[in-house]
Enzyme design. Sequence first.
Site, short mmCIF file in Angstrom:
data_model
loop_
_atom_site.label_atom_id
_atom_site.label_comp_id
_atom_site.label_asym_id
_atom_site.label_seq_id
_atom_site.Cartn_x
_atom_site.Cartn_y
_atom_site.Cartn_z
CB CYS A 112 -33.86 21.80 -53.37
SG CYS A 112 -33.39 20.08 -53.53
CG HIS A 250 -37.12 21.96 -50.41
ND1 HIS A 250 -37.66 21.15 -51.38
CD2 HIS A 250 -35.86 21.49 -50.18
CE1 HIS A 250 -36.76 20.24 -51.72
NE2 HIS A 250 -35.68 20.43 -51.01
CG ASN A 280 -35.51 16.77 -51.50
OD1 ASN A 280 -36.01 17.42 -52.42
ND2 ASN A 280 -34.41 17.15 -50.88
N1 COA Z 1 -30.55 3.76 -42.89
C1 COA Z 1 -29.92 3.42 -41.74
N2 COA Z 1 -28.85 4.09 -41.27
C2 COA Z 1 -28.40 5.11 -42.00
C3 COA Z 1 -29.01 5.51 -43.20
C4 COA Z 1 -30.12 4.78 -43.63
N3 COA Z 1 -30.77 5.08 -44.76
N4 COA Z 1 -28.35 6.58 -43.68
C5 COA Z 1 -27.34 6.85 -42.82
N5 COA Z 1 -27.38 5.96 -41.80
C6 COA Z 1 -26.49 5.86 -40.68
C7 COA Z 1 -25.12 6.47 -40.93
O1 COA Z 1 -24.30 5.55 -41.61
C8 COA Z 1 -24.64 6.77 -39.55
O2 COA Z 1 -24.16 5.58 -38.99
P1 COA Z 1 -22.84 5.59 -38.04
O3 COA Z 1 -23.22 6.46 -36.87
O4 COA Z 1 -22.67 4.18 -37.72
O5 COA Z 1 -21.76 6.19 -38.90
C9 COA Z 1 -25.92 7.14 -38.80
O6 COA Z 1 -27.01 6.63 -39.59
C10 COA Z 1 -26.11 8.63 -38.60
O7 COA Z 1 -25.78 9.27 -39.83
P2 COA Z 1 -26.02 10.81 -40.02
O8 COA Z 1 -25.61 11.20 -41.41
O9 COA Z 1 -25.40 11.56 -38.87
O10 COA Z 1 -27.60 10.83 -39.90
P3 COA Z 1 -28.55 12.09 -39.83
O11 COA Z 1 -29.33 12.03 -38.58
O12 COA Z 1 -27.82 13.36 -40.13
O13 COA Z 1 -29.56 11.79 -41.01
C11 COA Z 1 -29.92 12.55 -43.26
C12 COA Z 1 -29.08 11.67 -42.34
C13 COA Z 1 -29.34 12.44 -44.66
C14 COA Z 1 -31.34 12.02 -43.24
C15 COA Z 1 -29.88 14.00 -42.73
O14 COA Z 1 -28.55 14.38 -42.47
C16 COA Z 1 -30.49 14.97 -43.69
O15 COA Z 1 -31.65 14.90 -44.00
N6 COA Z 1 -29.71 15.94 -44.13
C17 COA Z 1 -30.18 16.95 -45.04
C18 COA Z 1 -30.15 16.39 -46.43
C19 COA Z 1 -30.99 17.21 -47.35
O16 COA Z 1 -31.98 17.77 -46.98
N7 COA Z 1 -30.55 17.24 -48.61
C20 COA Z 1 -31.24 17.91 -49.63
C21 COA Z 1 -31.19 19.38 -49.43
S1 COA Z 1 -32.26 20.11 -50.54
#
Ligand code: COA
Length: 323
Positions: A112, A250, A280
């Site tokens: 990215c 980004h 993304n």
């Molecule tokens: N729909 C519904 N629930 C979801 C889900 C979805 N698509 N994806 C994850 N969950 C759930 C998880 O299973 C978790 O459930 P639990 O509490 O029962 O275990 C809950 O939501 C919270 O998960 P968590 O991973 O803590 O969520 P988050 O708030 O961190 O959001 C992302 C997840 C992936 C959106 C976030 O962490 C993120 O954007 N991270 C950066 C990723 C990124 O930018 N990557 C590329 C870098 S270039």
Amino acid sequence: MQAAIIGTGACVPDQVLTNKALEELVDTSDEWIVSRTGIRERRRAGHDEASSDLAYSAARHALKDAGIRADEVDLVLVATATPDMLLPSTACIVQGRLGLKHVPAFDLSAVCTGFIYGLSTADAFIRSGAYRTILLIGVDTLTKFTDYNDRTTCVIFGDGAGAIVVRATHEKKGVVGSTLYADGSKWDYIYVPAGGSRTPSSVADKTNCYLRMKGHDTFKVAVRGLEQAIVDLLERCHLSPDEVDIVIPHQANVRIIEALTRKLGYPPEKVFVNIERYGNTSAASIPIALDEAVRAGKIKSGDNVLLAAFGSGLTWGASLIRW
Ligand code: COA
């Protein structure tokens, strides 16, 4: 010599994948995806559509916008983590389609952050006098490596390409500077296990061919990394934060962008966001956003344009351009 951006272009696939469509595939909801990421829909390349197809189209748009012929380009750089194939490079495939006989072409991979690494490379080549006109493309088709049974990753990624034409100029405009960073000890935050020399696709289990991500950990280091890249860059360029006219980050997650802009104290209207439509798109996200911002009249001559990215590697960095 400075590296001025004289043309921009972009290309996204026609196929739109909405949050509603994802609700049919995994246990998720439009409400969850919008509130946790800011994404409403993303584009998905077709089965017969590869990174070079999107890259070629974006390049054509950028060359047209620059008002130059393809044969005026003397270096082709493609930032991608999803090349058409392991070899040759996607840059060579694009170079061939553009009919650029003997012009050097190579891919670079910083996922990215690829566009920032590419821009810094193009800038260095131009400052050294090695090349005069460089075509830089950021392209990724991460949906091809996305597991549509995994709700934690499949809602995030989309496909696309963005391109710029960079040309040497004596005028006081173009790339002012860049900061680049990497932390390979965290390579397993975002990765695709198979398909390379560690586990060739010929022996790989299908589930290892998909992207894996530690979303929560990535989120935290992303905000810190972006902040560091920007603060260091402004200091190096002797610029105060309020001298920046537009920030193009980004497009990974709207909450990452909001956390970053809160920390840096930028008003929302200074920060360009289009993640709701594309998700993304990895190395393509900044050049697509840059092209949209230019076309929307949000960037004018003399503006200080700040680009910043974060991604797998881990890699992160920022570039400042005087438009
Ligand atoms: N729909 C519904 N629930 C979801 C889900 C979805 N698509 N994806 C994850 N969950 C759930 C998880 O299973 C978790 O459930 P639990 O509490 O029962 O275990 C809950 O939501 C919270 O998960 P968590 O991973 O803590 O969520 P988050 O708030 O961190 O959001 C992302 C997840 C992936 C959106 C976030 O962490 C993120 O954007 N991270 C950066 C990723 C990124 O930018 N990557 C590329 C870098 S270039």
